[in-house]
Design an enzyme around this catalytic site. Structure first.
Site, PDB file in Angstrom:
ATOM      1  N   ASP A 185      59.641  64.889  18.027  1.00 16.64           N
ATOM      2  CA  ASP A 185      60.584  63.864  18.485  1.00 16.64           C
ATOM      3  C   ASP A 185      60.088  63.208  19.771  1.00 16.64           C
ATOM      4  O   ASP A 185      60.178  61.984  19.938  1.00 16.64           O
ATOM      5  CB  ASP A 185      61.959  64.483  18.732  1.00 16.64           C
ATOM      6  CG  ASP A 185      62.593  65.040  17.470  1.00 16.64           C
ATOM      7  OD1 ASP A 185      62.267  64.543  16.383  1.00 16.64           O
ATOM      8  OD2 ASP A 185      63.403  65.981  17.576  1.00 16.64           O
ATOM      9  N   ASP A 233      64.184  72.493  15.906  1.00 10.63           N
ATOM     10  CA  ASP A 233      64.338  71.939  17.250  1.00 10.63           C
ATOM     11  C   ASP A 233      64.541  73.087  18.232  1.00 10.63           C
ATOM     12  O   ASP A 233      65.128  74.111  17.878  1.00 10.63           O
ATOM     13  CB  ASP A 233      65.535  70.991  17.312  1.00 10.63           C
ATOM     14  CG  ASP A 233      65.308  69.696  16.556  1.00 10.63           C
ATOM     15  OD1 ASP A 233      64.138  69.306  16.405  1.00 10.63           O
ATOM     16  OD2 ASP A 233      66.296  69.084  16.116  1.00 10.63           O
TER      17      ASP A 233
END
Length: 205
Positions: free
Chosen positions: A178, A164
């Site tokens: 995401d 991330d």
């Protein structure tokens, strides 16, 4: 001969175009002719599947390339400010679900992602709606992006931590996969409220 034809008349031919230019009749509820682009036709369905795959591949590649760049250039480095403190690029490894939820259930989330992919592939056989093709393509690409991390990244197969790096202020850190999943989910909710089904039919409750 012409007089005889006039007297006898022309026999009625089912589904033939009439003298008044009326369209050929189709069986009620039956499929559209092969090669037609009408909703429900085989050609229309194939086009929607191609759209789904195209969106999925694009979402997957964008996620994959962005993670490769982040790992190579940003990991173990200071965060990069994009809009001051409001948005930064900050590389982290997330063993949980989207937005860092449930880090103790990595294997379970991996299995869920795999099931989602299988369901989308099966649903594609009945897909005749362009908006649904885009929504499912986003879900598929996002799920594949994070599943790739689960399988190939440390600490091991099906336990890998997801990369991330998008870090808004006062919010969880996430990635492009995401984002694709969330956008696809929102679009599916909107389509469901409007009564549009994946097969292109519209129903009203």
């Amino acid at each position: 001969m012409a007089e005889a034809e006039r007297i006898i008349g022309t026999p009625d031919i089912p589904d033939a175009e009439g003298a008044d230019g009326a369209e050929p009749r189709q069986p009620a509820g039956g499929p559209a002719p092969e090669g037609s682009d009408e909703p429900g036709s085989a050609r229309s369905g194939k086009k929607k599947v191609l759209v789904l795959l195209g969106v999925a591949v694009l979402a997957y590649l964008l996620d994959l390339v962005s993670k490769m760049i982040v790992v190579a250039k940003l990991e173990h480095e200071e965060p990069i400010e994009i809009f001051g403190d409001w948005l930064k690029f900050d590389a982290i490894r997330n063993a949980g679900a989207a937005f860092g939820i449930g880090e103790a259930f990595t294997v379970i989330f991996t299995a869920i992602a795999a099931v989602v992919i299988v369901v989308i592939i099966r649903l594609a056989r009945k897909l005749y709606s362009l908006p649904w093709a885009i929504a499912l393509g986003l879900l598929l690409g996002g799920a594949l992006g994070n599943l790739t991390d689960r399988i190939f990244r440390a600490p091991g197969v099906f336990k890998g931590a997801v990369v991330d790096f998008i870090a808004p202020a006062h919010f969880a850190v996430f990635n492009l996969a995401d984002s694709a999943i969330v956008c696809g989910g929102i679009l599916i909710v909107i389509l469901s409220f409007k009564g549009l089904d994946p097969d292109g039919t519209v129903h009203k409750d």
